[in-house]
Scaffold this motif. Structure first.
Motif, mmCIF file in Angstrom:
data_model
loop_
_atom_site.group_PDB
_atom_site.id
_atom_site.type_symbol
_atom_site.label_atom_id
_atom_site.label_comp_id
_atom_site.label_asym_id
_atom_site.label_seq_id
_atom_site.Cartn_x
_atom_site.Cartn_y
_atom_site.Cartn_z
ATOM 1 N N THR A 29 0.947 -1.056 -0.085
ATOM 2 C CA THR A 29 0.103 0.191 -0.200
ATOM 3 C C THR A 29 0.985 1.305 0.029
ATOM 4 O O THR A 29 1.934 1.165 0.829
ATOM 5 C CB THR A 29 -0.831 0.057 1.098
ATOM 6 O OG1 THR A 29 0.339 -0.002 2.844
ATOM 7 C CG2 THR A 29 -1.957 -1.203 0.843
ATOM 8 N N VAL A 30 0.578 1.614 -0.906
ATOM 9 C CA VAL A 30 1.182 3.462 -0.671
ATOM 10 C C VAL A 30 -0.114 4.686 -0.668
ATOM 11 O O VAL A 30 -0.570 4.438 -0.565
ATOM 12 C CB VAL A 30 1.865 4.080 -2.050
ATOM 13 C CG1 VAL A 30 2.194 5.261 -1.957
ATOM 14 C CG2 VAL A 30 2.596 2.555 -2.629
ATOM 15 N N PHE A 66 9.278 -1.241 -8.393
ATOM 16 C CA PHE A 66 8.028 -1.417 -8.863
ATOM 17 C C PHE A 66 7.285 -0.046 -8.285
ATOM 18 O O PHE A 66 6.876 0.787 -8.001
ATOM 19 C CB PHE A 66 7.737 -2.109 -8.736
ATOM 20 C CG PHE A 66 6.041 -2.408 -8.521
ATOM 21 C CD1 PHE A 66 5.415 -2.820 -10.228
ATOM 22 C CD2 PHE A 66 5.150 -2.615 -7.661
ATOM 23 C CE1 PHE A 66 4.144 -2.900 -9.455
ATOM 24 C CE2 PHE A 66 3.903 -2.659 -7.884
ATOM 25 C CZ PHE A 66 2.681 -2.219 -8.766
ATOM 26 N N THR A 67 7.842 -0.350 -6.184
ATOM 27 C CA THR A 67 7.930 0.596 -5.215
ATOM 28 C C THR A 67 7.961 2.447 -5.587
ATOM 29 O O THR A 67 7.643 2.722 -5.661
ATOM 30 C CB THR A 67 8.340 0.246 -3.913
ATOM 31 O OG1 THR A 67 8.151 -1.335 -3.972
ATOM 32 C CG2 THR A 67 7.898 1.325 -2.243
ATOM 33 N N GLU A 68 9.366 2.423 -6.250
ATOM 34 C CA GLU A 68 9.310 4.015 -6.946
ATOM 35 C C GLU A 68 8.411 4.682 -7.264
ATOM 36 O O GLU A 68 8.234 5.030 -8.112
ATOM 37 C CB GLU A 68 11.140 3.927 -6.768
ATOM 38 C CG GLU A 68 12.220 3.827 -5.633
ATOM 39 C CD GLU A 68 13.719 3.385 -6.045
ATOM 40 O OE1 GLU A 68 13.837 4.244 -7.051
ATOM 41 O OE2 GLU A 68 14.378 3.171 -5.351
ATOM 42 N N TYR A 69 8.338 3.084 -8.264
ATOM 43 C CA TYR A 69 7.452 3.303 -9.470
ATOM 44 C C TYR A 69 5.524 4.246 -8.916
ATOM 45 O O TYR A 69 5.353 4.860 -9.854
ATOM 46 C CB TYR A 69 6.868 3.013 -10.695
ATOM 47 C CG TYR A 69 6.591 2.872 -11.441
ATOM 48 C CD1 TYR A 69 6.745 3.277 -12.985
ATOM 49 C CD2 TYR A 69 4.539 2.190 -11.847
ATOM 50 C CE1 TYR A 69 5.492 3.023 -14.039
ATOM 51 C CE2 TYR A 69 3.940 2.631 -12.573
ATOM 52 C CZ TYR A 69 4.497 2.917 -13.635
ATOM 53 O OH TYR A 69 4.058 2.462 -15.091
ATOM 54 N N LYS A 72 6.598 7.634 -7.437
ATOM 55 C CA LYS A 72 6.420 9.306 -8.443
ATOM 56 C C LYS A 72 4.692 8.987 -8.797
ATOM 57 O O LYS A 72 4.597 10.186 -9.118
ATOM 58 C CB LYS A 72 7.060 8.222 -9.574
ATOM 59 C CG LYS A 72 8.222 8.394 -9.272
ATOM 60 C CD LYS A 72 9.605 7.862 -10.565
ATOM 61 C CE LYS A 72 10.650 8.149 -9.869
ATOM 62 N NZ LYS A 72 11.609 7.671 -10.690
ATOM 63 N N LEU A 73 3.671 7.852 -9.458
ATOM 64 C CA LEU A 73 2.922 8.232 -9.630
ATOM 65 C C LEU A 73 1.890 9.198 -8.743
ATOM 66 O O LEU A 73 0.759 9.842 -8.880
ATOM 67 C CB LEU A 73 2.278 6.694 -9.697
ATOM 68 C CG LEU A 73 2.128 6.518 -11.137
ATOM 69 C CD1 LEU A 73 1.722 4.512 -11.403
ATOM 70 C CD2 LEU A 73 1.406 6.851 -12.372
ATOM 71 N N LYS A 74 2.066 8.349 -6.928
ATOM 72 C CA LYS A 74 1.408 9.190 -6.371
ATOM 73 C C LYS A 74 1.924 10.550 -6.251
ATOM 74 O O LYS A 74 0.732 11.423 -6.161
ATOM 75 C CB LYS A 74 1.519 8.604 -4.641
ATOM 76 C CG LYS A 74 1.188 9.017 -3.849
ATOM 77 C CD LYS A 74 -0.575 7.942 -3.343
ATOM 78 C CE LYS A 74 -1.598 8.364 -2.193
ATOM 79 N NZ LYS A 74 -2.486 7.642 -2.068
ATOM 80 N N GLU A 75 3.377 10.951 -6.094
ATOM 81 C CA GLU A 75 3.309 11.864 -6.060
ATOM 82 C C GLU A 75 2.623 12.800 -7.144
ATOM 83 O O GLU A 75 2.648 14.429 -7.449
ATOM 84 C CB GLU A 75 4.959 12.353 -6.118
ATOM 85 C CG GLU A 75 5.397 13.358 -6.505
ATOM 86 C CD GLU A 75 5.058 14.589 -4.868
ATOM 87 O OE1 GLU A 75 5.797 15.694 -5.203
ATOM 88 O OE2 GLU A 75 4.590 14.002 -4.319
ATOM 89 N N SER A 625 13.078 12.076 -0.674
ATOM 90 C CA SER A 625 11.556 12.937 0.066
ATOM 91 C C SER A 625 10.776 11.817 -0.207
ATOM 92 O O SER A 625 9.564 11.992 0.754
ATOM 93 C CB SER A 625 12.098 14.205 -1.050
ATOM 94 O OG SER A 625 11.247 14.289 -2.117
ATOM 95 N N LEU A 626 10.322 11.266 -1.582
ATOM 96 C CA LEU A 626 9.081 10.860 -1.772
ATOM 97 C C LEU A 626 9.024 9.505 -0.584
ATOM 98 O O LEU A 626 7.920 9.210 0.227
ATOM 99 C CB LEU A 626 9.089 10.280 -2.430
ATOM 100 C CG LEU A 626 9.192 10.989 -3.886
ATOM 101 C CD1 LEU A 626 8.639 9.841 -5.786
ATOM 102 C CD2 LEU A 626 7.993 11.887 -3.913
#
Length: 649
Positions: A29-30, A66-69, A72-75, A625-626
């Motif tokens: 979950t993000v 995949f998590t960093e991807y 980035k989408l969340k940001e 930072s994300l």
């Protein structure tokens, strides 16, 4: 400028790893938003072969990527980039284009593909007469009669005579089209050309450009696909002493004297992309290149291995060698590419008609049988002057029809009619005819739009591609905003980064040379003696070249040591070498004017590389930072199940 697109490896298409829907559970979950196990497996499996870093093939390593991807989408959504009008326009443009590939009727598509294959085997040489007409014009009799009149004149007076008299380039066109094949013209024009016998002129027909007649001058079997190599000397030379025509003729003479074509291309061709491969070009068909002159010369060569004389195109002077000619491929080999072209072409309208018929059978459609008569009753003569408006007591909420329960109202069809009245200006078509025609157009547009809007629910493959493009485009905008633009526009930060890392930006050792190239070692020895005597390049060229014999060709340039055009055993020191080098199938005498040692590049000289590295540095800190901004949770049981599935595959 070099830009990193690492996130792109997480995009496109579907997985062959299965994971039952009933077993699906969130893998991570993000910030509270679940990412399902099935989604991770789908993306992992698709991109496995694209990932070069072995650490990312490991599930834990790939999960980090995949998590960093997902971060980035969340940001991107936090910044509301998905609400940007430019983003929405670009996404909708792509979606509309992709949708066309899924909105088709197979039987009609197959027939059109077979027809395209048959036409692909023939080239048509044609001329045409066009009387321009706006695509929406309805008063067409004058244009029709004019093109009919011009046809009769062409039959009596000849095409060129009529062209001299009436071609104006605005309203009336008479043009020689040369040879063309399938997909080069709009479908109606193509069909008329292929259906007209050689030496005859077609009956008038209409396209979106106006009324035409086409005169077929010749038809020939397709010339097939050719693979060729060339040597090119550009007409745009930095060295003002080089005469491109003289240089290409000198190279051609060297070839006639027995020097290897591929070696000459490697050494002298100005087309850098092909020179390193001995001048070899990608295969092409007639009409595929931007130079008809080059195509015609290549296809005129009769046998594999034949070489042309020097000739000029818009790009420079060439010598072309035919490597391989392949006749038209089989239907099965061309089927997929032809199908894609059919769906992009104007003939796709035929596919739409068939698709509407299929959708009518598939969907639950309920019509209001009173709708047509109601709209007929509210039309007035104002409709013919574009002044008609819907009445004040208009029953806007009434249903015209429903598609799978979705309601389309009188208001929807009313607005369609309001817009359509411009087509009927100054006409007197019966209202019932107008209603029937416009209702059919409205229904077709509506049912295709319904199919388009629900395609993601009906087609899993389409849904996956659209999602990945949507996310990929969003991430592109995010990276451009947060990383790439910052790196390229932050001049102070860029300079600071360069100063801290300038040891990474170094010139290689280079040499400025004057190099004489000859085919025979004995001639090379003579050239060497003349160079030792202090003769200039021009003087040596005049002495050695004559009577159509091109013995020597000079190149003056600065090369990196190790460049493919320099001998691998080059002795790097200033001055004229007494050694005659054998390289690229020829002999070379090299006068090193100066040795430029390795050393630091200035910021301006290294700017592209510095920006790229600075981007990576900014991105690394930004991703950190994300992680701090959004909470990440990984379901350990789900991860264990994922590893088990992957290890079994």
């Amino acid at each position: 400028m070099k830009i990193k697109f690492g996130w792109l490896i997480l995009t496109f298409l579907v997985s062959s790893l299965s994971y039952g829907q009933k077993d699906d559970r969130p893998l991570l979950t993000v910030d509270g938003d679940p990412i399902m196990t099935s989604e991770f497996l789908r993306v992992y499996n698709k991109n496995l072969d694209l990932v070069k870093d072995e650490s990312q093939k490991d599930v834990d390593g790939y999960l980090k990527l995949f998590t960093e991807y997902q971060l980035k989408l969340k940001e991107a959504r936090r910044l509301k980039l998905h609400e940007d009008e430019k983003y929405k326009r670009e996404f909708n443009r792509y979606k509309k284009q992709l949708t066309k590939n899924y909105l088709s009727e197979n039987k009609v598509t197959d027939d059109l593909v077979e027809e395209a294959y048959d036409r692909n085997a023939l080239d048509i040489n044609a001329s045409h007469v066009l009387v321009r007409l706006d695509a929406e014009a309805k008063d067409t009799l004058e244009a029709y009669n004019k093109v009919l009149e011009l046809k009769e004149r062409v039959l009596k007076e000849g095409f060129n005579n009529v062209k001299k008299d009436v071609h104006d380039g605005t309203k009336i066109f008479l043009e020689d089209l040369g040879y063309f094949s399938v997909f080069k013209m709009v479908y109606d024009f193509e069909t008329a050309a292929y259906n007209t016998p050689v030496g005859e002129i077609s009956e008038p027909f209409r396209t979106q450009f106006g009324y035409h007649v086409v005169q077929v001058n010749d038809r020939r079997p397709s010339r097939g696909t050719i693979t060729a190599a060339h040597i090119m000397i550009s007409t745009n030379q930095k060295d003002t002493l080089i005469d491109p025509e003289k240089r290409i003729n000198t190279i051609y003479q060297k070839f006639l004297q027995g020097e290897n074509f591929e070696s000459l291309a490697k050494q002298f061709s100005d087309d850098k992309s092909s020179a390193k491969n001995g001048g070899r070009l990608s295969e092409f068909k007639s009409g595929q290149l931007s130079s008809t002159v080059f195509e015609d010369m290549a296809f005129s060569l009769e046998n594999d291995g034949d070489v042309s004389k020097p000739f000029k195109s818009a790009y420079g002077w060439h010598i072309v060698k035919r490597l391989k000619l392949q006749n038209i491929q089989s239907f099965e080999e061309l089927k997929s590419s032809l199908e894609a072209s059919v769906k992009r072409d104007t003939r796709s309208k035929l596919i739409n008609t068939a698709m509407v018929k299929e959708l009518k059978e598939r969907y639950d459609i309920v019509y209001n049988t009173k709708a047509k008569s109601y709209f007929e009753s509210i039309l007035s003569k104002d409709f013919y002057t574009r002044k008609w408006e819907l009445p004040e007591d208009f029953k806007k909420e009434e249903k015209v029809f429903t598609i799978n329960g979705t309601v389309y109202t009188y208001d929807d069809f009313g607005r369609h009619l309001n817009f359509a009245q411009r087509i009927y200006t100054n006409q007197s078509i019966p209202f019932i005819t107008i209603i029937e025609k416009e209702f059919d157009k409205f229904f077709e547009k509506t049912i295709l739009k319904y199919r388009e809007e629900n395609l993601e629910l009906e087609n899993e493959e389409f849904a996956n591609i659209i999602k990945e493009y949507r996310d990929g485009l969003l991430l592109f905008d995010l990276m451009e905003k947060e990383i790439w633009n910052k790196a390229s526009k932050d001049s102070l930060g860029l300079e600071k980064y360069y100063n801290a890392n300038n040891s990474n930006y170094q010139w290689k050792d280079r040499v400025e040379v004057s190099m004489a190239s000859v085919a025979e070692k004995s001639v090379a020895a003579n050239v060497l003696e003349l160079m030792k005597e202090g003769k200039t390049n021009v003087e040596i060229t005049e002495l050695m070249n004559g009577n159509k014999k091109q013995a020597v060709l000079f190149t003056n340039k600065t090369f990196d040591i190790g460049d493919a055009k320099l001998p691998s055993d080059l002795e790097v020191k200033e001055g004229l070498s007494s050694k005659i080098y054998s390289h690229n199938g020829a002999f070379h005498i090299i006068d090193i004017k100066s040795v430029l040692p390795a050393g630091p590049k200035t910021l301006e000289e290294a700017k592209g590389s510095v920006i790229s590295d600075y981007q990576e540095d900014i991105e690394k800190k930004w991703i950190e930072s994300l992680y701090n901004r959004f909470e990440i949770k990984v379901d350990k049981k789900a991860l264990k199940a994922v590893k088990k599935i992957i290890n079994k595959s």
